[in-house]
Design an enzyme around this catalytic site. Structure first.
Site, PDB file in Angstrom:
ATOM      1  N   ASP A 167      39.961  38.332  41.835  1.00  0.00           N
ATOM      2  CA  ASP A 167      39.506  38.218  40.440  1.00  0.00           C
ATOM      3  C   ASP A 167      38.031  37.827  40.411  1.00  0.00           C
ATOM      4  O   ASP A 167      37.697  36.651  40.267  1.00  0.00           O
ATOM      5  CB  ASP A 167      40.390  37.167  39.752  1.00  0.00           C
ATOM      6  N   LEU A 168      37.147  38.825  40.553  1.00  0.00           N
ATOM      7  CA  LEU A 168      35.703  38.544  40.651  1.00  0.00           C
ATOM      8  C   LEU A 168      34.953  38.814  39.347  1.00  0.00           C
ATOM      9  O   LEU A 168      33.790  38.463  39.225  1.00  0.00           O
ATOM     10  CB  LEU A 168      35.080  39.375  41.785  1.00  0.00           C
ATOM     11  N   LYS A 169      35.597  39.463  38.395  1.00  0.00           N
ATOM     12  CA  LYS A 169      34.989  39.759  37.084  1.00  0.00           C
ATOM     13  C   LYS A 169      33.552  40.286  37.254  1.00  0.00           C
ATOM     14  O   LYS A 169      32.578  39.731  36.747  1.00  0.00           O
ATOM     15  CB  LYS A 169      35.032  38.527  36.172  1.00  0.00           C
ATOM     16  N   LEU A 170      33.453  41.411  37.950  1.00  0.00           N
ATOM     17  CA  LEU A 170      32.135  41.994  38.252  1.00  0.00           C
ATOM     18  C   LEU A 170      31.449  42.490  36.978  1.00  0.00           C
ATOM     19  O   LEU A 170      32.099  43.010  36.066  1.00  0.00           O
ATOM     20  CB  LEU A 170      32.300  43.165  39.229  1.00  0.00           C
ATOM     21  N   LYS A 229      46.529  35.482  43.631  1.00  0.00           N
ATOM     22  CA  LYS A 229      45.233  35.735  42.996  1.00  0.00           C
ATOM     23  C   LYS A 229      44.196  34.747  43.530  1.00  0.00           C
ATOM     24  O   LYS A 229      44.378  33.534  43.420  1.00  0.00           O
ATOM     25  CB  LYS A 229      45.308  35.605  41.473  1.00  0.00           C
ATOM     26  N   ASP A 285      27.469  44.173  36.428  1.00  0.00           N
ATOM     27  CA  ASP A 285      26.095  44.418  36.874  1.00  0.00           C
ATOM     28  C   ASP A 285      25.805  45.898  36.630  1.00  0.00           C
ATOM     29  O   ASP A 285      26.631  46.587  36.008  1.00  0.00           O
ATOM     30  CB  ASP A 285      25.950  44.043  38.366  1.00  0.00           C
ATOM     31  N   ILE A 286      24.690  46.416  37.118  1.00  0.00           N
ATOM     32  CA  ILE A 286      24.410  47.843  36.921  1.00  0.00           C
ATOM     33  C   ILE A 286      25.435  48.660  37.727  1.00  0.00           C
ATOM     34  O   ILE A 286      26.002  48.159  38.716  1.00  0.00           O
ATOM     35  CB  ILE A 286      22.968  48.216  37.328  1.00  0.00           C
ATOM     36  N   ARG A 299      52.980  29.522  30.357  1.00  0.00           N
ATOM     37  CA  ARG A 299      53.521  28.198  30.634  1.00  0.00           C
ATOM     38  C   ARG A 299      55.037  28.202  30.471  1.00  0.00           C
ATOM     39  O   ARG A 299      55.525  28.426  29.355  1.00  0.00           O
ATOM     40  CB  ARG A 299      52.936  27.156  29.661  1.00  0.00           C
ATOM     41  N   THR A 342      38.438  34.488  26.837  1.00  0.00           N
ATOM     42  CA  THR A 342      39.193  33.665  25.881  1.00  0.00           C
ATOM     43  C   THR A 342      38.521  32.312  25.650  1.00  0.00           C
ATOM     44  O   THR A 342      38.900  31.586  24.750  1.00  0.00           O
ATOM     45  CB  THR A 342      40.644  33.454  26.347  1.00  0.00           C
ATOM     46  N   ASN A 348      25.428  50.991  39.941  1.00  0.00           N
ATOM     47  CA  ASN A 348      25.229  51.164  41.371  1.00  0.00           C
ATOM     48  C   ASN A 348      25.642  49.909  42.149  1.00  0.00           C
ATOM     49  O   ASN A 348      26.297  49.991  43.201  1.00  0.00           O
ATOM     50  CB  ASN A 348      23.739  51.479  41.622  1.00  0.00           C
ATOM     51  N   GLY A 380      49.059  29.761  37.383  1.00  0.00           N
ATOM     52  CA  GLY A 380      48.436  28.870  38.352  1.00  0.00           C
ATOM     53  C   GLY A 380      49.151  27.545  38.436  1.00  0.00           C
ATOM     54  O   GLY A 380      50.160  27.401  39.138  1.00  0.00           O
TER      55      GLY A 380
HETATM   56  O1  C5P Z   1      46.538  27.178  36.058  1.00  0.00           O
HETATM   57  P1  C5P Z   1      46.626  28.308  35.064  1.00  0.00           P
HETATM   58  O2  C5P Z   1      48.014  28.908  34.948  1.00  0.00           O
HETATM   59  O3  C5P Z   1      46.055  27.938  33.724  1.00  0.00           O
HETATM   60  O4  C5P Z   1      45.693  29.430  35.704  1.00  0.00           O
HETATM   61  C1  C5P Z   1      45.324  30.518  34.994  1.00  0.00           C
HETATM   62  C2  C5P Z   1      44.495  31.459  35.831  1.00  0.00           C
HETATM   63  O5  C5P Z   1      44.142  32.558  35.001  1.00  0.00           O
HETATM   64  C3  C5P Z   1      43.186  30.884  36.349  1.00  0.00           C
HETATM   65  O6  C5P Z   1      42.890  31.502  37.596  1.00  0.00           O
HETATM   66  C4  C5P Z   1      42.190  31.294  35.302  1.00  0.00           C
HETATM   67  O7  C5P Z   1      40.892  31.478  35.826  1.00  0.00           O
HETATM   68  C5  C5P Z   1      42.762  32.620  34.844  1.00  0.00           C
HETATM   69  N1  C5P Z   1      42.420  32.982  33.469  1.00  0.00           N
HETATM   70  C6  C5P Z   1      42.735  32.227  32.354  1.00  0.00           C
HETATM   71  N2  C5P Z   1      42.413  32.640  31.101  1.00  0.00           N
HETATM   72  C7  C5P Z   1      41.780  33.775  30.955  1.00  0.00           C
HETATM   73  C8  C5P Z   1      41.458  34.565  32.058  1.00  0.00           C
HETATM   74  C9  C5P Z   1      41.799  34.134  33.304  1.00  0.00           C
HETATM   75  O8  C5P Z   1      43.337  31.194  32.445  1.00  0.00           O
HETATM   76  N3  C5P Z   1      41.497  34.174  29.735  1.00  0.00           N
END
Ligand code: C5P
Length: 237
Positions: free
Chosen positions: A61-64, A34, A66-67, A186, A125, A69, A215
């Site tokens: 993961d760009l979370k677009l 990602k 906008d309008i 986790r 979140t 178009n 991550g």
């Molecule tokens: O390092 P970690 O496991 O916390 O990374 C989580 C990934 O998920 C990051 O890229 C973060 O931007 C994304 N993310 C998040 N919580 C969200 C949405 C996306 O942690 N609610």
């Protein structure tokens, strides 16, 4: 949605060399990579090409938002990169979501590529109830999440990003074929970091998550490949 390995590792860096090194070390250990807004803003499509391992599916993961178009035009560019999964904000509305989905499908079909899965963010979140009310959401956040997940589904998108604690509510609202992408994961042996509401990879899968976004438990581990292998083993892969 069934993936051989549901783990997409979040490469939250601005450095293509760091991403490329991690991608190489994690090939075969994770289901995909990602790249987010910070990487894409810093490096663009060329950076993604340099930072990815071509054997691994790409989640952009760009979370677009906008309008319609503009989002459709951006989605055509995303589809040309051979992206497997991408994101937009459900708050952009039904028409925006529909335009994005159609643009992604048409562009991918024209290139003979699989269509990118389009998944929506419902309520970030990072917003608590007071912050959500300040921007006009009324009532419990979980109600907003369910409502926007339903809107996303009705607009033809593939799924939503949701917190581990929202999996069951969204699944009940949207049924078994809706893709649930879940960060906030986790393993029991990792540092919690700033994720306050988390489940282990196994717990998230058992509740019905389709894609696990992980991550730092992998990328910040002394041995990222070993951490990913440990997660694989815990998931029975
Ligand atoms: O390092 P970690 O496991 O916390 O990374 C989580 C990934 O998920 C990051 O890229 C973060 O931007 C994304 N993310 C998040 N919580 C969200 C949405 C996306 O942690 N609610």
């Amino acid at each position: 949605m069934t993936l051989a390995n549901p783990v997409f590792v979040a490469l939250d860096t601005t450095e293509p060399d760091v991403a490329a090194d991690l991608s190489r070390r994690l090939a075969g250990r994770v289901g995909g990579l990602k790249f987010g807004l910070e990487f894409f803003t810093a490096n663009g499509p060329a950076g993604v090409a340099a930072g990815r391992d071509p054997s691994l599916p790409l989640f952009l993961d760009l979370k677009l938002h906008d309008i319609p178009n503009t989002v459709a035009a951006a989605m055509r560019a995303v589809a040309r990169l051979g992206v497997a999964v991408t994101t937009l904000h459900a708050a952009g509305g039904r028409e925006m979501i529909r335009a994005a989905v159609d643009a992604g499908r048409e562009t991918a079909a024209g290139l003979g590529l699989p269509a990118p899965k389009v998944v929506a963010v419902t309520v970030l979140t990072s917003l608590d109830r007071a912050a959500a009310e300040a921007i006009g959401f009324v009532g419990p956040i979980e109600d907003q999440v369910r409502r926007l997940a339903r809107l996303t589904q009705e607009a033809g998108a593939d799924g939503v990003v949701c917190s581990p604690l929202e999996i069951e509510a969204v699944r009940a609202e949207c049924g078994p074929d809706f893709t649930l992408v879940v960060p906030g994961i986790r393993p029991i042996w990792s540092e919690v970091g700033d994720q306050k509401r988390f489940l282990t990879p196994g717990e998230a899968r058992a509740r019905g998550a389709d894609i696990l976004v992980i991550g730092r438990p992998i990328t910040a581990a002394a041995d990222p490949a070993a951490a990913a292998a440990r997660i694989q083993a815990e998931l029975g892969l």
